[in-house]
Motif scaffolding. Structure first.
Motif, PDB file in Angstrom:
ATOM      1  N   LEU A  88     -40.863   4.882  19.907  1.00  0.00           N
ATOM      2  CA  LEU A  88     -41.492   5.007  21.215  1.00  0.00           C
ATOM      3  C   LEU A  88     -42.815   4.264  21.140  1.00  0.00           C
ATOM      4  N   LYS A  89     -43.253   3.729  22.254  1.00  0.00           N
ATOM      5  CA  LYS A  89     -44.502   2.969  22.268  1.00  0.00           C
ATOM      6  C   LYS A  89     -45.637   3.798  21.683  1.00  0.00           C
ATOM      7  N   GLY A  90     -46.357   3.201  20.743  1.00  0.00           N
ATOM      8  CA  GLY A  90     -47.496   3.872  20.138  1.00  0.00           C
ATOM      9  C   GLY A  90     -47.145   4.851  19.032  1.00  0.00           C
ATOM     10  N   MET A  91     -45.850   4.948  18.672  1.00  0.00           N
ATOM     11  CA  MET A  91     -45.418   5.884  17.629  1.00  0.00           C
ATOM     12  C   MET A  91     -44.696   5.106  16.527  1.00  0.00           C
ATOM     13  N   PRO A  92     -44.663   5.649  15.305  1.00  0.00           N
ATOM     14  CA  PRO A  92     -43.937   4.959  14.240  1.00  0.00           C
ATOM     15  C   PRO A  92     -42.424   5.035  14.460  1.00  0.00           C
ATOM     16  N   GLU A  93     -41.687   4.152  13.787  1.00  0.00           N
ATOM     17  CA  GLU A  93     -40.225   4.185  13.868  1.00  0.00           C
ATOM     18  C   GLU A  93     -39.707   5.432  13.174  1.00  0.00           C
ATOM     19  N   ILE A  94     -38.647   5.995  13.745  1.00  0.00           N
ATOM     20  CA  ILE A  94     -38.019   7.187  13.183  1.00  0.00           C
ATOM     21  C   ILE A  94     -36.538   6.879  12.981  1.00  0.00           C
ATOM     22  N   VAL A  95     -36.013   7.259  11.819  1.00  0.00           N
ATOM     23  CA  VAL A  95     -34.590   7.086  11.533  1.00  0.00           C
ATOM     24  C   VAL A  95     -33.951   8.466  11.495  1.00  0.00           C
ATOM     25  N   LEU A  96     -32.913   8.651  12.318  1.00  0.00           N
ATOM     26  CA  LEU A  96     -32.175   9.913  12.353  1.00  0.00           C
ATOM     27  C   LEU A  96     -30.751   9.687  11.870  1.00  0.00           C
ATOM     28  N   LYS A  97     -30.240  10.649  11.114  1.00  0.00           N
ATOM     29  CA  LYS A  97     -28.878  10.588  10.589  1.00  0.00           C
ATOM     30  C   LYS A  97     -28.161  11.879  10.935  1.00  0.00           C
ATOM     31  N   LYS A  98     -26.898  11.756  11.334  1.00  0.00           N
ATOM     32  CA  LYS A  98     -26.106  12.950  11.632  1.00  0.00           C
ATOM     33  C   LYS A  98     -25.836  13.676  10.317  1.00  0.00           C
ATOM     34  N   LYS A  99     -26.311  14.920  10.218  1.00  0.00           N
ATOM     35  CA  LYS A  99     -26.188  15.700   8.987  1.00  0.00           C
ATOM     36  C   LYS A  99     -25.046  16.712   9.059  1.00  0.00           C
ATOM     37  N   GLU A 100     -24.773  17.191  10.273  1.00  0.00           N
ATOM     38  CA  GLU A 100     -23.778  18.243  10.430  1.00  0.00           C
ATOM     39  C   GLU A 100     -23.181  18.156  11.834  1.00  0.00           C
ATOM     40  N   ALA A 101     -21.882  18.404  11.932  1.00  0.00           N
ATOM     41  CA  ALA A 101     -21.213  18.433  13.233  1.00  0.00           C
ATOM     42  C   ALA A 101     -20.156  19.523  13.196  1.00  0.00           C
ATOM     43  N   MET A 102     -20.332  20.528  14.056  1.00  0.00           N
ATOM     44  CA  MET A 102     -19.384  21.646  14.150  1.00  0.00           C
ATOM     45  C   MET A 102     -18.833  21.657  15.578  1.00  0.00           C
ATOM     46  N   SER A 103     -17.681  21.007  15.748  1.00  0.00           N
ATOM     47  CA  SER A 103     -17.091  20.853  17.082  1.00  0.00           C
ATOM     48  C   SER A 103     -16.674  22.199  17.648  1.00  0.00           C
ATOM     49  N   PRO A 104     -16.931  22.467  18.921  1.00  0.00           N
ATOM     50  CA  PRO A 104     -17.675  21.666  19.891  1.00  0.00           C
ATOM     51  C   PRO A 104     -19.067  22.225  20.169  1.00  0.00           C
ATOM     52  N   ASN A 105     -19.665  22.925  19.190  1.00  0.00           N
ATOM     53  CA  ASN A 105     -20.872  23.688  19.498  1.00  0.00           C
ATOM     54  C   ASN A 105     -22.191  23.217  18.910  1.00  0.00           C
ATOM     55  N   LYS A 106     -22.151  22.362  17.893  1.00  0.00           N
ATOM     56  CA  LYS A 106     -23.421  22.082  17.226  1.00  0.00           C
ATOM     57  C   LYS A 106     -23.397  20.715  16.556  1.00  0.00           C
ATOM     58  N   ILE A 107     -24.493  19.988  16.747  1.00  0.00           N
ATOM     59  CA  ILE A 107     -24.711  18.716  16.057  1.00  0.00           C
ATOM     60  C   ILE A 107     -26.133  18.753  15.507  1.00  0.00           C
ATOM     61  N   VAL A 108     -26.266  18.416  14.231  1.00  0.00           N
ATOM     62  CA  VAL A 108     -27.584  18.403  13.598  1.00  0.00           C
ATOM     63  C   VAL A 108     -27.901  16.983  13.144  1.00  0.00           C
ATOM     64  N   LEU A 109     -29.017  16.468  13.629  1.00  0.00           N
ATOM     65  CA  LEU A 109     -29.538  15.187  13.176  1.00  0.00           C
ATOM     66  C   LEU A 109     -30.765  15.465  12.328  1.00  0.00           C
ATOM     67  N   GLY A 110     -30.920  14.732  11.249  1.00  0.00           N
ATOM     68  CA  GLY A 110     -32.078  14.940  10.395  1.00  0.00           C
ATOM     69  C   GLY A 110     -32.772  13.643  10.090  1.00  0.00           C
ATOM     70  N   ALA A 111     -34.014  13.745   9.659  1.00  0.00           N
ATOM     71  CA  ALA A 111     -34.784  12.564   9.285  1.00  0.00           C
ATOM     72  C   ALA A 111     -34.102  11.896   8.103  1.00  0.00           C
ATOM     73  N   ALA A 112     -33.973  10.583   8.179  1.00  0.00           N
ATOM     74  CA  ALA A 112     -33.353   9.819   7.098  1.00  0.00           C
ATOM     75  C   ALA A 112     -34.421   8.904   6.519  1.00  0.00           C
ATOM     76  N   GLY A 113     -35.114   9.395   5.539  1.00  0.00           N
ATOM     77  CA  GLY A 113     -36.196   8.606   4.963  1.00  0.00           C
ATOM     78  C   GLY A 113     -37.498   8.889   5.688  1.00  0.00           C
ATOM     79  N   GLY A 114     -38.530   8.245   5.249  1.00  0.00           N
ATOM     80  CA  GLY A 114     -39.830   8.480   5.859  1.00  0.00           C
ATOM     81  C   GLY A 114     -40.542   9.632   5.175  1.00  0.00           C
TER      82      GLY A 114
END
Length: 131
Positions: free
Chosen positions: A50-76
């Motif tokens: 986002l403008k004025g913010m550092p780059e962020i890398v997100l990775k899908k860590k967990e997916a439990m269909s159809p109720n939950k998706i977890v994204l987590g920081a990947a590095g940084g």
């Protein structure tokens, strides 16, 4: 630090909402207007800034269909997660709430709380408009 978005109602089934959020390419459609960069790095990983913010890398860590998706920081330097909790209301309607969790020192938490809260609220608000 734990932050929650408002719950949003989507005129799609929980599975449709889950499938949409499972594809990391779709997060570009949910991003706020002040996005300056979005790049899919792998099938389950993307980078954004986002403008004025550092780059962020997100990775899908967990997916439990159809109720939950977890994204987590990947590095940084920051370790955090962004979770989409999806609840079926009926066959054609679902409710989604995003939660952000991270461990930050008091100074960092004070600096990022406002921007992160606004960010997850924007993502949540955009879900029913985009799907």
């Amino acid at each position: 630090m734990n932050l929650e978005s408002p719950k949003t109602i989507t005129p799609k089934s929980a599975k449709d909402t889950f499938d949409f959020l499972s594809d990391v390419k779709n997060f570009e459609k949910l991003m706020p207007e002040n996005i300056s960069k979005f790049e899919v790095l792998e099938d389950d990983k993307f980078l954004f800034a986002l403008k004025g913010m550092p780059e962020i890398v997100l990775k899908k860590k967990e997916a439990m269909s159809p109720n939950k998706i977890v994204l987590g920081a990947a590095g940084g330097k920051l370790d955090f997660s962004l979770t989409a909790n999806i609840t079926a209301i009926d066959d054609n309607t679902s409710e989604t709430q995003l939660t952000f969790e991270g461990e930050f020192n008091a100074m960092m938490a004070m600096m990022i709380k406002g921007p992160i809260t606004k960010f997850i609220e924007t993502l949540a608000t955009n879900i029913p408009e985009v799907i």
